[in-house]
Design a protein around this motif. Structure first.
Motif, PDB file in Angstrom:
ATOM      1  N   ASP A  14       0.829  -1.217   0.000  1.00 54.37           N
ATOM      2  CA  ASP A  14       0.000   0.000   0.000  1.00 54.37           C
ATOM      3  C   ASP A  14       0.851   1.249   0.000  1.00 54.37           C
ATOM      4  OD1 ASP A  14      -2.283  -1.401   0.007  1.00 54.37           O
ATOM      5  OD2 ASP A  14      -2.880  -0.940   2.071  1.00 54.37           O
ATOM      6  N   MET A  15       1.879   1.250   0.844  1.00 53.70           N
ATOM      7  CA  MET A  15       2.691   2.457   0.961  1.00 53.70           C
ATOM      8  C   MET A  15       3.426   2.727  -0.352  1.00 53.70           C
ATOM      9  SD  MET A  15       5.828   3.997   1.425  1.00 53.70           S
ATOM     10  CE  MET A  15       7.019   2.758   1.924  1.00 53.70           C
ATOM     11  N   VAL A  16       4.069   1.702  -0.890  1.00 55.59           N
ATOM     12  CA  VAL A  16       4.813   1.935  -2.128  1.00 55.59           C
ATOM     13  C   VAL A  16       3.831   2.271  -3.262  1.00 55.59           C
ATOM     14  CG1 VAL A  16       6.494   1.012  -3.752  1.00 55.59           C
ATOM     15  CG2 VAL A  16       6.672   0.434  -1.333  1.00 55.59           C
ATOM     16  N   ARG A  18       1.136   3.909  -3.009  1.00 56.22           N
ATOM     17  CA  ARG A  18       0.760   5.311  -2.875  1.00 56.22           C
ATOM     18  C   ARG A  18       1.842   6.218  -3.410  1.00 56.22           C
ATOM     19  NH1 ARG A  18      -0.978   7.676   2.865  1.00 56.22           N
ATOM     20  NH2 ARG A  18      -0.889   9.720   1.908  1.00 56.22           N
ATOM     21  N   VAL A  19       3.072   5.927  -3.058  1.00 58.31           N
ATOM     22  CA  VAL A  19       4.188   6.730  -3.554  1.00 58.31           C
ATOM     23  C   VAL A  19       4.205   6.670  -5.083  1.00 58.31           C
ATOM     24  CG1 VAL A  19       6.694   6.948  -3.634  1.00 58.31           C
ATOM     25  CG2 VAL A  19       5.566   6.392  -1.477  1.00 58.31           C
ATOM     26  N   GLU A  22       1.071   8.656  -6.424  1.00 56.17           N
ATOM     27  CA  GLU A  22       0.994  10.091  -6.137  1.00 56.17           C
ATOM     28  C   GLU A  22       2.260  10.841  -6.525  1.00 56.17           C
ATOM     29  OE1 GLU A  22      -0.023  10.433  -1.986  1.00 56.17           O
ATOM     30  OE2 GLU A  22      -1.842   9.240  -2.250  1.00 56.17           O
ATOM     31  N   GLU A  23       3.397  10.192  -6.418  1.00 55.16           N
ATOM     32  CA  GLU A  23       4.647  10.920  -6.637  1.00 55.16           C
ATOM     33  C   GLU A  23       5.363  10.517  -7.933  1.00 55.16           C
ATOM     34  OE1 GLU A  23       5.435  13.310  -4.461  1.00 55.16           O
ATOM     35  OE2 GLU A  23       3.794  12.780  -3.104  1.00 55.16           O
ATOM     36  N   LEU A  48      12.916   6.296   1.561  1.00 55.44           N
ATOM     37  CA  LEU A  48      11.923   5.242   1.815  1.00 55.44           C
ATOM     38  C   LEU A  48      12.580   3.866   1.920  1.00 55.44           C
ATOM     39  CD1 LEU A  48       9.195   6.541  -0.636  1.00 55.44           C
ATOM     40  CD2 LEU A  48       9.212   6.714   1.848  1.00 55.44           C
ATOM     41  N   ILE A  72       6.892  -4.685  -4.147  1.00 54.73           N
ATOM     42  CA  ILE A  72       7.402  -3.319  -4.339  1.00 54.73           C
ATOM     43  C   ILE A  72       7.712  -3.081  -5.814  1.00 54.73           C
ATOM     44  CG2 ILE A  72       9.396  -1.820  -3.904  1.00 54.73           C
ATOM     45  CD1 ILE A  72       9.486  -3.055  -1.054  1.00 54.73           C
TER      46      ILE A  72
ATOM     47  N   LYS C  32     -11.241  -0.397   0.288  1.00 57.40           N
ATOM     48  CA  LYS C  32      -9.914  -0.251   0.870  1.00 57.40           C
ATOM     49  C   LYS C  32      -9.990   0.870   1.907  1.00 57.40           C
ATOM     50  CE  LYS C  32      -5.319   1.033  -0.380  1.00 57.40           C
ATOM     51  NZ  LYS C  32      -4.663   1.918  -1.319  1.00 57.40           N
ATOM     52  N   TYR C 187       5.715   9.839   3.722  1.00 57.14           N
ATOM     53  CA  TYR C 187       5.409   8.427   3.506  1.00 57.14           C
ATOM     54  C   TYR C 187       6.306   7.658   4.464  1.00 57.14           C
ATOM     55  CZ  TYR C 187       3.528  10.082  -0.936  1.00 57.14           C
ATOM     56  OH  TYR C 187       2.823  10.747  -1.900  1.00 57.14           O
ATOM     57  N   PRO C 188       5.742   6.698   5.178  1.00 47.46           N
ATOM     58  CA  PRO C 188       6.625   5.958   6.079  1.00 47.46           C
ATOM     59  C   PRO C 188       7.626   5.126   5.275  1.00 47.46           C
ATOM     60  CG  PRO C 188       4.347   5.153   6.228  1.00 47.46           C
ATOM     61  CD  PRO C 188       4.347   6.284   5.256  1.00 47.46           C
ATOM     62  N   SER C 189       8.851   5.061   5.764  1.00 48.79           N
ATOM     63  CA  SER C 189       9.863   4.262   5.061  1.00 48.79           C
ATOM     64  C   SER C 189       9.623   2.787   5.357  1.00 48.79           C
ATOM     65  CB  SER C 189      11.253   4.660   5.541  1.00 48.79           C
ATOM     66  OG  SER C 189      11.408   4.259   6.889  1.00 48.79           O
ATOM     67  N   LEU C 190      10.239   1.943   4.535  1.00 45.04           N
ATOM     68  CA  LEU C 190      10.099   0.498   4.750  1.00 45.04           C
ATOM     69  C   LEU C 190      10.553   0.120   6.160  1.00 45.04           C
ATOM     70  CD1 LEU C 190      11.523  -0.831   1.352  1.00 45.04           C
ATOM     71  CD2 LEU C 190       9.130  -0.536   1.993  1.00 45.04           C
ATOM     72  N   ILE C 191      11.657   0.716   6.580  1.00 45.54           N
ATOM     73  CA  ILE C 191      12.186   0.375   7.903  1.00 45.54           C
ATOM     74  C   ILE C 191      11.186   0.772   8.993  1.00 45.54           C
ATOM     75  CG2 ILE C 191      13.975   1.007   9.598  1.00 45.54           C
ATOM     76  CD1 ILE C 191      15.999   1.026   7.316  1.00 45.54           C
ATOM     77  N   ILE C 193       7.984   1.083   8.678  1.00 48.03           N
ATOM     78  CA  ILE C 193       6.802   0.214   8.632  1.00 48.03           C
ATOM     79  C   ILE C 193       7.084  -1.046   9.449  1.00 48.03           C
ATOM     80  CG2 ILE C 193       5.419  -1.295   7.146  1.00 48.03           C
ATOM     81  CD1 ILE C 193       5.670   0.816   4.952  1.00 48.03           C
TER      82      ILE C 193
END
Ligand SMILES: Cc1cc2nc3c(=O)[nH]c(=O)nc-3n(C[C@H](O)[C@H](O)[C@H](O)COP(=O)(O)OP(=O)(O)OC[C@H]3O[C@@H](n4cnc5c(N)ncnc54)[C@H](O)[C@@H]3O)c2cc1C
Lengths: 369, 328, 257
Positions: A14-16, A18-19, A22-23, A48, A72, C32, C187-191, C193
């Protein structure tokens, strides 16, 4: 068999994602147009931890599992083929061989993204299934020197190290070379169909000082491991581009009206969309299945995944262009870029030939896939 | 004891804003439906200057709270004075003006009065003997219908420009009651009010919004839209999509959408805006939507009442020309 | 500095919202869920304050079912230190007043200098909680804030209102609701998270907080889809012609000017 992602994996995806959405996606057209990856993007990816995805925490890595890495790569691929190549080369072909060879002193600077690494293997007439032919290593006073030529080496900005294959005593060996070491001459950026900004260059090595990472049987194994690892990563990136093709195609066919009807209602269009979905899902399944087994080196499941993804991605890219009608060919829409990036990613770390050979060998041995 | 309908009003910069009249109209509507009296609590440094505004709006009584410190919005003062005045009346209904201050006050009053709270109401009806308040939720993807629980008081906020404000009628002026104001020092106070140079009318207050997106290509090109706004005159202002705001072309005060402002003007003109869902949720309740976009497939045309497929750099100047022509 | 951040898990902005057959809730299948974007501004601001004042703590507090742990983990990955999650199945459908009472009760068990919340949660779009807990805790509240400066034990806040910015001076403790513009959430980094997984999420119930009155003061009568707009009309012709026609329509048919 469990197809459910665990909590870590789904959060990372989800986080990647989003990046990417969006980015990265908003910049990917510009990267393609200018063939330049802005420094800020590399900086952001570094923050990140995308340059130390699986390396141990001691070196500033995130210590993620292979599946997370592949998730990823799919997300990055869905935004930019260029960035996917840079990240895959750095992690699978730069960081991984250094880790395996125990060459840890420079790892921190690589995992934090302060410096990037890349991989040089291709020569005239060589592929990933063969040892180098024209790059020779010689021992010289406790150290080594390399002479020869490498082709199509990704050299994005900040590339500080190359992992280079060379022949040592007639066998493949892997070396670490400073990208600015005396004796290295880089060509200008080679114009490629896609992957703009990866900066593929040919490099010439004339008595370049190099550090040995692995030789003999060990080198063969390491070479097999890292190229396999990269193959899976790039296959995932291909899935990401396919996903983008499908998403754009679905969105377009819902809004595009012909004969008073959204074109998604036309059987021909539905045929394209469902085929694209099949191509994407089967590719993804094969990649995940191959990754579920311990990845040690070239294997039929990995080659099948890689080959199937390559063929599917090309077809998927073409179908996306087709459902967009005339717009598909226009550079105002990103479809043609997707296809160009697919074509650039497909042969990296192993051509279709290589993969077919591996699969066929397995069949001949009577093994199942 | 059966409660009343209250409107809680104040002044801003010495002015009696339009949202107050709208609040009075909403209050009157609820009073009529519920058979209750409409009463106003009016806070200002100089309330008597605005008493005429209450005439002909169905208000029975106005309680005047006059004090220099009430010239500027203060949640603690307004909140406490209102709660003390109304107390724990059952089933009273408190209507707040549709602005940021009103919203800030709403939750406070609801907690203090033991009341329910409905914000952003866009319609009021009666169903099964209950007054039902309609309000958009999920960024406008759903309309919720809410009512006060049996016997509970309710605080109601509404969307600006959602209810008609009739002209004052002949019902005359309400009774006024001067209240004594005693307040403790507030913990949060406004120390400065900054208005941007040549302060543009805020998008939430505008009747007409000419909005620009990435299609404008650069910040300077917003002058095209400003020219049109100037030609329309009072009540018009320039809005922007997030792309335009993120590119630094416009202040984020002007951003319409999910993470910007939700507007419902009488006319919304979208120039070079694609119509992403996050933008649509901010403007799709506009009374009339005009889209100007060179892409005939742009999503914005799906919500537009009128569309022109064309280049903004040709169409907008042409509209300006025509405006000049018809004005003289 | 001790900072609380109130957070909520909400459907993603892109989510297609369908009404459940009961007509009283949305159909959650296939949706979601994410951390409410306005709460993200709050978390980010809290973490930035912590970065400037190293001995600070940031505690994220949420009310929500099991799934809301994901949003909590996002907040922890962004840099919050610990989490508190309040739930009990009787809370499904509870209104903002009930939730404010629970959050105020939870805050009452903690020390705090600042409580951040989002301007509103993008599900119910109410924005009721900040004001309500302000009353319940007798702590000042400033909404719609785009700038926070802390100096001399006070907060200087910038509140965006219609057509102006108000600079508000506010003692601590205080409650601040975050508006877009306050910051750019990281954005939180992988580490981070992965680290967030090891942070504690304390689970609490209304009973545990001593809150027994869980009756909503509002009743959800029903939900309906928004009215659809009638199809629009494309004005054909060259730009000049189309412009003339548009101005005519707006003046004569719509009568906006
Ligand atoms: C969590 C979140 C919150 C968001 N919140 C908001 C929000 O509050 N507000 C908001 O607006 N967006 C918001 N967005 C962003 C939104 O998704 C879109 O990216 C944004 O609205 C697009 O802006 P745009 O229409 O100006 O740009 P684009 O989508 O790039 O569209 C530009 C349009 O201009 C047209 N065009 C170009 N040149 C011309 C020309 N010469 N003449 C005519 N037409 C032309 C093009 O055809 C195109 O349709 C949010 C996104 C997320 C993820």
């Amino acid at each position: 068999m469990d197809f459910k992602l665990n909590e870590d994996q789904s959060m990372i995806k989800d986080m990647v994602g989003r990046v990417a959405e969006e980015e990265l996606l908003p910049l990917s057209e510009e990267i393609d147009n200018t063939s330049v990856v802005p420094d800020e993007i590399i900086g952001m990816l570094a923050e990140l931890n995308l340059f130390g995805i699986f390396a141990p925490g001691d070196f500033g890595g995130a210590e993620l599992d292979l599946l997370s890495y592949l998730l990823i790569m799919e997300e990055i691929g869905s935004a930019s083929g260029t960035l996917a190549i840079i990240i895959a080369y750095h992690n699978s072909l730069g960081v991984l061989p250094l880790l395996k060879a125990g060459k840890t002193d420079i790892l921190s600077s690589l995992c934090t993204g302060e410096k990037l690494s890349s991989f040089a293997h291709l020569e005239h007439d060589t592929d990933y299934n063969s040892a180098p032919k024209f790059t020779m290593a010689e021992a010289e006073g406790g150290s080594f020197v390399l002479n020869g030529e490498k082709r199509l080496v990704p050299t994005p900005p900040k590339t500080a190290y190359y992992i280079i294959t060379a022949l040592l005593d007639g066998k493949i060996a892997l070396f670490l070379v400073d990208s600015d070491a005396p004796g290295i001459t880089k060509s200008g950026v080679i114009k490629t169909i896609g992957g703009k900004g990866v900066d593929f260059r040919d490099i010439k090595l004339e008595a370049v000082k190099a550090e040995l990472l692995a030789k003999g049987e060990e080198a063969e194994k390491l070479f097999g491991l890292i190229t396999t690892h990269a193959s899976l990563a790039l296959a995932s990136a291909g899935c990401g581009i396919m996903r983008r093709c499908l998403k754009d195609a679905v969105a377009y066919t819902q809004q595009r009206v012909q004969f008073g009807e959204a074109i998604e209602n036309f059987p021909l269009v539905q045929n394209h969309l469902t085929e694209m979905a099949r191509e994407l899902e089967t590719s993804r399944m094969l990649v995940l299945k191959a990754a579920a087994e311990e990845v040690k080196g070239p294997s039929a499941p990995v080659s099948l995944a890689r080959w199937h993804t390559a063929v599917s991605a090309t077809d998927c890219g073409l179908r996306a262009i087709q459902v967009h009608g005339g717009y598909g060919y226009s550079r105002e829409y990103p479809l043609e870029r997707y296809l160009r990036d697919i074509q650039t990613i497909n042969p990296l770390a192993g051509s279709e030939e290589t993969h077919r050979n591996i699969i066929f060998k397995r069949l001949r041995q009577g093994g199942s896939l | 004891m059966s409660g009343n309908v209250y409107t809680i009003l104040d002044t801003r910069d010495g002015e009696f804003p339009q949202v107050n009249l709208e609040a009075l109209a909403v209050g009157r509507l609820i009073a009529e439906k519920s058979g209750k009296d409409l009463i106003s609590l009016f806070f200002s440094d100089n309330p008597s200057a605005h008493l005429d505004k209450f005439a002909g709006r169905g208000v029975k009584k106005v309680h005047l709270f006059a004090s220099p410190e009430l010239g500027k919005f203060n949640l603690e003062h307004l909140g406490k004075l209102t709660i003390n005045k109304i107390g724990q009346e059952n089933d009273s209904i408190v209507v707040l003006p549709a602005n940021i201050h009103g919203k800030e006050l709403g939750g406070y009053l609801a907690a203090g009065l033991g009341a329910g709270y409905v914000t952003d109401c866009t319609g009021i009806s009666e169903e099964g003997g209950k007054i039902v308040y309609k309000r958009p939720a999920y960024s406008g993807k759903v309309i919720q219908k809410l009512a006060a629980s049996a016997g509970a008081a309710l605080v109601v906020g509404f969307r600006p420009n959602s209810f008609p404000v009739p002209e004052a009628d002949a019902t005359g002026a309400p009774e006024t009651v001067a209240e004594t104001v005693s307040t403790e020092p507030a913990k949060a106070v406004i120390v400065e009010v900054k208005k941007p140079e040549g302060a543009a009318l805020d998008v939430t207050e505008a009747k007409i919004i000419i909005s620009g997106g990435r299609g404008l290509q650069e910040g300077a090109n917003f002058s095209l839209l400003e020219e049109l706004v100037a030609l329309i005159g009072q009540g018009a202002t320039v809005g922007a999509s997030r792309m335009a705001v993120d590119a630094g072309w416009r202040d984020h005060q002007a951003q319409v959408g999910q993470t910007g402002k939700v507007v419902s003007p009488e006319l919304y003109v979208a120039c070079g805006i694609s119509g992403a869902i996050q933008h649509l949720v901010g403007m799709s309740s506009s009374k009339c939507i005009v889209a100007i976009n060179k892409d005939p497939e742009a999503n914005i045309f799906k919500v537009a009442d009128f569309g022109i497929v064309g280049d903004i750099f040709q169409v907008v100047p042409a509209i300006c020309e025509e405006m000049k022509r018809v004005k003289v | 500095m001790k900072i609380l951040v109130l957070i909520k898990q909400v459907p993603d902005t892109e989510a297609q919202i369908k009404i459940d057959p009961s007509g009283k809730a949305i159909d959650e299948s296939g949706i979601k869920f994410v951390l409410n974007p306005y709460d993200e501004f709050g978390v980010e601001e809290a973490v930035r304050i912590k970065e400037k004042n190293p001995d600070s703590t940031v505690t994220a507090v949420t009310i929500g079912p099991e799934r809301s742990k994901e949003a909590m983990r996002s907040a922890l990955a962004m840099g919050a230190d610990t989490g508190i999650k309040i739930w009990d199945d009787s809370l499904a459908g509870a209104d903002a007043g009930v939730k404010a009472a629970l959050l105020a009760a939870a805050a009452g068990t903690l020390e705090y200098d600042i409580i951040f919340c989002g301007k509103q949660a993008i599900d119910d779009d109410q924005g009721a909680v900040g004001g309500a807990i302000s009353r319940l805790l007798s702590v000042p509240f400033v909404s719609n804030v785009v700038k926070v400066d802390i100096s001399g034990g006070k907060c200087i806040l910038q509140r965006e209102v219609e057509g102006a910015s108000e600079i508000v001076e506010c003692g601590m403790p205080c409650i601040i609701s975050a508006q877009k513009g306050l910051n750019e959430p990281r954005y939180p980094s992988l580490i981070n998270i992965m680290k967030a997984k090891k942070k504690e999420i304390k689970e609490m119930t209304p009973a545990g907080l001593g809150v027994s009155d869980l009756a909503s003061k509002t009743e959800l009568v029903g939900m309906e889809p928004p009215p659809s707009r009638p199809p629009g009309r494309i004005i054909e012709g060259e730009p000049a012609q189309a412009a003339v026609e548009l101005v005519r329509i707006l003046r004569e048919e719509i009568k906006v000017f």
